[in-house]
Design a protein around this motif. Structure first.
Motif, mmCIF file in Angstrom:
data_model
loop_
_atom_site.group_PDB
_atom_site.id
_atom_site.type_symbol
_atom_site.label_atom_id
_atom_site.label_comp_id
_atom_site.label_asym_id
_atom_site.label_seq_id
_atom_site.Cartn_x
_atom_site.Cartn_y
_atom_site.Cartn_z
ATOM 1 N N TRP A 87 0.836 -1.182 -0.029
ATOM 2 C CA TRP A 87 -0.115 0.046 -0.050
ATOM 3 C C TRP A 87 0.896 1.256 0.026
ATOM 4 O O TRP A 87 1.462 1.636 0.993
ATOM 5 C CB TRP A 87 -0.986 0.000 1.445
ATOM 6 C CG TRP A 87 -2.054 0.732 0.800
ATOM 7 C CD1 TRP A 87 -2.231 2.191 0.509
ATOM 8 C CD2 TRP A 87 -3.535 0.433 0.992
ATOM 9 N NE1 TRP A 87 -3.543 2.380 0.126
ATOM 10 C CE2 TRP A 87 -4.345 1.635 0.687
ATOM 11 C CE3 TRP A 87 -4.277 -0.690 1.292
ATOM 12 C CZ2 TRP A 87 -5.737 1.427 0.557
ATOM 13 C CZ3 TRP A 87 -5.652 -0.568 1.321
ATOM 14 C CH2 TRP A 87 -6.179 0.180 1.146
ATOM 15 N N ALA A 112 -1.937 -1.825 -3.950
ATOM 16 C CA ALA A 112 -3.314 -1.581 -3.497
ATOM 17 C C ALA A 112 -3.783 -0.443 -3.672
ATOM 18 O O ALA A 112 -4.590 0.244 -3.303
ATOM 19 C CB ALA A 112 -3.493 -1.719 -1.676
ATOM 20 N N LEU A 305 -8.922 -4.025 -0.445
ATOM 21 C CA LEU A 305 -8.609 -5.520 -0.454
ATOM 22 C C LEU A 305 -9.306 -6.515 -0.908
ATOM 23 O O LEU A 305 -9.024 -7.551 -1.797
ATOM 24 C CB LEU A 305 -8.020 -5.909 1.159
ATOM 25 C CG LEU A 305 -7.029 -5.166 1.900
ATOM 26 C CD1 LEU A 305 -6.892 -5.594 3.157
ATOM 27 C CD2 LEU A 305 -5.850 -5.160 0.951
ATOM 28 N N LEU A 308 -8.613 -6.320 -4.729
ATOM 29 C CA LEU A 308 -7.440 -7.106 -4.929
ATOM 30 C C LEU A 308 -7.903 -8.420 -5.065
ATOM 31 O O LEU A 308 -7.055 -9.295 -5.788
ATOM 32 C CB LEU A 308 -6.497 -6.826 -4.091
ATOM 33 C CG LEU A 308 -5.834 -5.484 -3.955
ATOM 34 C CD1 LEU A 308 -4.655 -5.403 -2.683
ATOM 35 C CD2 LEU A 308 -5.030 -5.412 -5.258
#
Length: 329
Positions: A87, A112, A305, A308
């Motif tokens: 991130w 991210a 997330l 992702l």
């Protein structure tokens, strides 16, 4: 997931020089909020880059300490087996954000945030304006500075790849322009925009596979100090009555720049007539992020997330209030 949190200002990006005070408070706010959001997700393991000169956020986290003697690229190459996801929060200035996107992608890590291609589109203010113009998205007129250009005042001059209020000057008169001209760096590109009176606002939103998910609108409280703009605070979650319009605007941007991913901040001017003109697009966390959980009850980090993991985000807001984020104390 094993997540490396790399906020450039607090994470050692300036380990060999003084940390710019103008950026430090915003970096701290964003990282603190991100660690709070990630910290309530026990299934993920966090590794945090930390400038050794600064206080740590939480004693229960694992930190990679960065000192003047440590070369970041060497350190992160040695530690690359200890994280899968990065991130990244970094300024676009001088291509810093794009560089680190490239670095971590070359390591085979998931980002991210928006990747290198999307960052390069957004960091170049003039090129981004041209792209938005081709997509019929209303934007503040932008041109590259020609030193021979006869600037019409009032105007705003800024580094073409600056971040926030860094290198942003208000030219109220020809006298101001003539005084500033000798200070400009020959190696830098600058862009010029007409000064447009109105509210300075931003949109917080998520981008995923060409779709936009509007989160909230925020007001930026600014002041002028020696012809430079300064961000004093952000009021998170304003202008609720325009949410449908803002969702449509974000979707237009998603279709114009399909490389955008994750959290993105969109700065714009709302004129006295109600017109919304895009100023710039920030392909990373912005200061307004620090107030979203308190304002809306949304854990934006958890939503990213989820994305992702190849699932679209579902925004279930459990609160609806305004939150003020103080930038300059």
């Amino acid at each position: 997931m094993r997540i490396l949190v790399f906020e450039f200002i607090t994470g050692g990006g300036f380990a060999t020089q003084a940390i710019p005070e103008s950026l430090l408070q915003e970096g701290r706010l964003m990282r603190h909020a991100l660690l709070a959001d990630l910290g309530v997700l026990p299934e993920h393991k966090l590794l945090v880059l930390q400038d050794e000169r600064l206080a740590i956020d939480r004693a229960d986290l694992h930190y990679l300490m960065v000192s003047e003697a440590v070369e970041l690229e060497v350190l992160l190459s040695a530690e690359q087996d200890n994280y899968d996801v990065v991130w990244l929060i970094a300024p676009e200035t001088d291509g810093i954000l794009a560089f680190w996107c490239h670095f971590f992608t070359a390591q085979g890590k998931l980002l991210a945030n928006t990747g290198e291609m999307g960052v390069k589109i957004c960091q170049d203010k003039f090129s981004c304006f041209e792209l938005l113009q081709r997509a019929d998205i209303a934007s503040v007129p932008t041109q590259l500075l020609d030193k021979a250009l006869n600037i019409t005042c009032p105007s705003v001059l800024k580094l073409n790849n600056s971040v926030g209020c860094e290198g942003v000057y208000f030219l109220e008169s020809e006298q101001h322009w003539k005084a500033l001209l000798p200070q400009l760096k020959q190696e830098q590109r600058y862009s010029v925009q007409p000064y447009i009176a109105g509210k300075v606002l931003s949109l917080s939103c998520l981008f995923y596979q060409g779709d936009a998910y509007f989160i909230c609108c925020n007001e930026q409280i600014m002041q002028l100090e020696q012809q430079q703009f300064e961000l004093l605070s952000c009021v998170v979650n304003v202008q609720l009555e325009k949410s449908f319009f803002y969702q449509q605007l974000c979707q237009q941007i998603a279709e114009a720049i399909p490389d955008l991913f994750g959290y993105v901040g969109i700065d714009f001017i709302q004129t006295a007539t109600g017109e919304s003109l895009i100023l710039e697009i920030n392909p990373r966390l912005t200061s307004s992020y620090a107030g979203i959980e308190q304002a809306l009850g949304l854990n934006v980090a958890a939503l990213v997330l989820t994305m992702l993991n190849n699932q679209p985000p579902i925004l279930m807001k459990t609160r609806n209030q305004q939150v003020i984020i103080m930038i300059k104390q």
